[in-house]
Design an enzyme around this catalytic site. Structure first.
Site, short mmCIF file in Angstrom:
data_model
loop_
_atom_site.label_atom_id
_atom_site.label_comp_id
_atom_site.label_asym_id
_atom_site.label_seq_id
_atom_site.Cartn_x
_atom_site.Cartn_y
_atom_site.Cartn_z
N CYS A 182 36.10 103.79 42.65
CA CYS A 182 36.62 103.47 43.98
C CYS A 182 37.59 104.55 44.43
CB CYS A 182 37.35 102.13 43.97
SG CYS A 182 36.28 100.72 43.70
N CYS A 195 31.38 95.72 48.47
CA CYS A 195 30.04 95.59 47.93
C CYS A 195 29.36 96.94 48.16
CB CYS A 195 29.31 94.46 48.65
SG CYS A 195 27.97 93.82 47.66
N CYS A 216 30.09 92.55 44.14
CA CYS A 216 28.79 92.85 43.53
C CYS A 216 29.03 93.72 42.30
CB CYS A 216 27.84 93.52 44.52
SG CYS A 216 28.30 95.15 45.08
#
Length: 166
Positions: free
Chosen positions: A98, A14, A90
């Site tokens: 990422c 998140c 989220c």
């Protein structure tokens, strides 16, 4: 340790790593042990776990010892546990770039409304946390019921995305 002998490692992501990903980490560790070991992290960790998250987990008799808000960089660094699954919980973390995860884990998006953004009374905030907890609990239980050893990787990825839409 032989990769087959170790638990599956699951990372929940998140942005702030203060509520949803923390809830999911604790639930997965509670329901999935010893087959699974869960962690949580954030792209921009707040540095603290939301007190409503801790309260709810403790109310459900789940272990909150050692919980902390941490960066996802910890799990991309040398020496990090090899990840088998990475779930974003989220919407903003799902859209972020990422890090490269060692081991090419299967990823899926399981978006849940942010209970930490709830406004109003403490009771309103507790309700928001309970809703997030319930949704994550449902998804984790669906995930734990999958016969992982018998599902081909691409089909498993599709099933995990489907769970995220449930």
């Amino acid at each position: 340790m032989n990769p087959i002998d170790r638990p599956h490692h699951v990372l929940f992501l998140c942005t702030g790593n203060s509520a949803r990903s923390i809830l999911a980490e604790v639930m997965m560790n509670a329901y999935g042990a010893p087959r699974f070991r869960a962690y949580s992290a954030g792209s921009q960790p707040t540095g603290r776990v939301n007190p409503f998250a801790i309260e709810l987990l403790q109310k459900n008799r789940m272990d909150t010892a050692g919980l902390r808000s941490k960066s996802w960089e910890e799990f991309a660094a040398a020496g990090a546990p090899p990840l088998d699954f990475v779930f974003t919980v989220c919407d903003s973390a799902a859209g972020e770039t990422c890090p490269l995860w060692p081991g090419q884990p299967i990823t899926a998006h399981w978006g849940v409304a942010d209970p930490a953004a709830a406004e109003g009374s403490d009771e309103d905030k507790r309700k928001a946390f309970f809703q997030a907890f319930s949704r994550l609990q449902h998804r984790i239980q669906l995930f734990l019921s999958l016969p992982l050893a018998r599902i081909e990787r691409q089909a498993l990825s599709a099933r995990l995305q489907e769970i995220g839409r449930s």
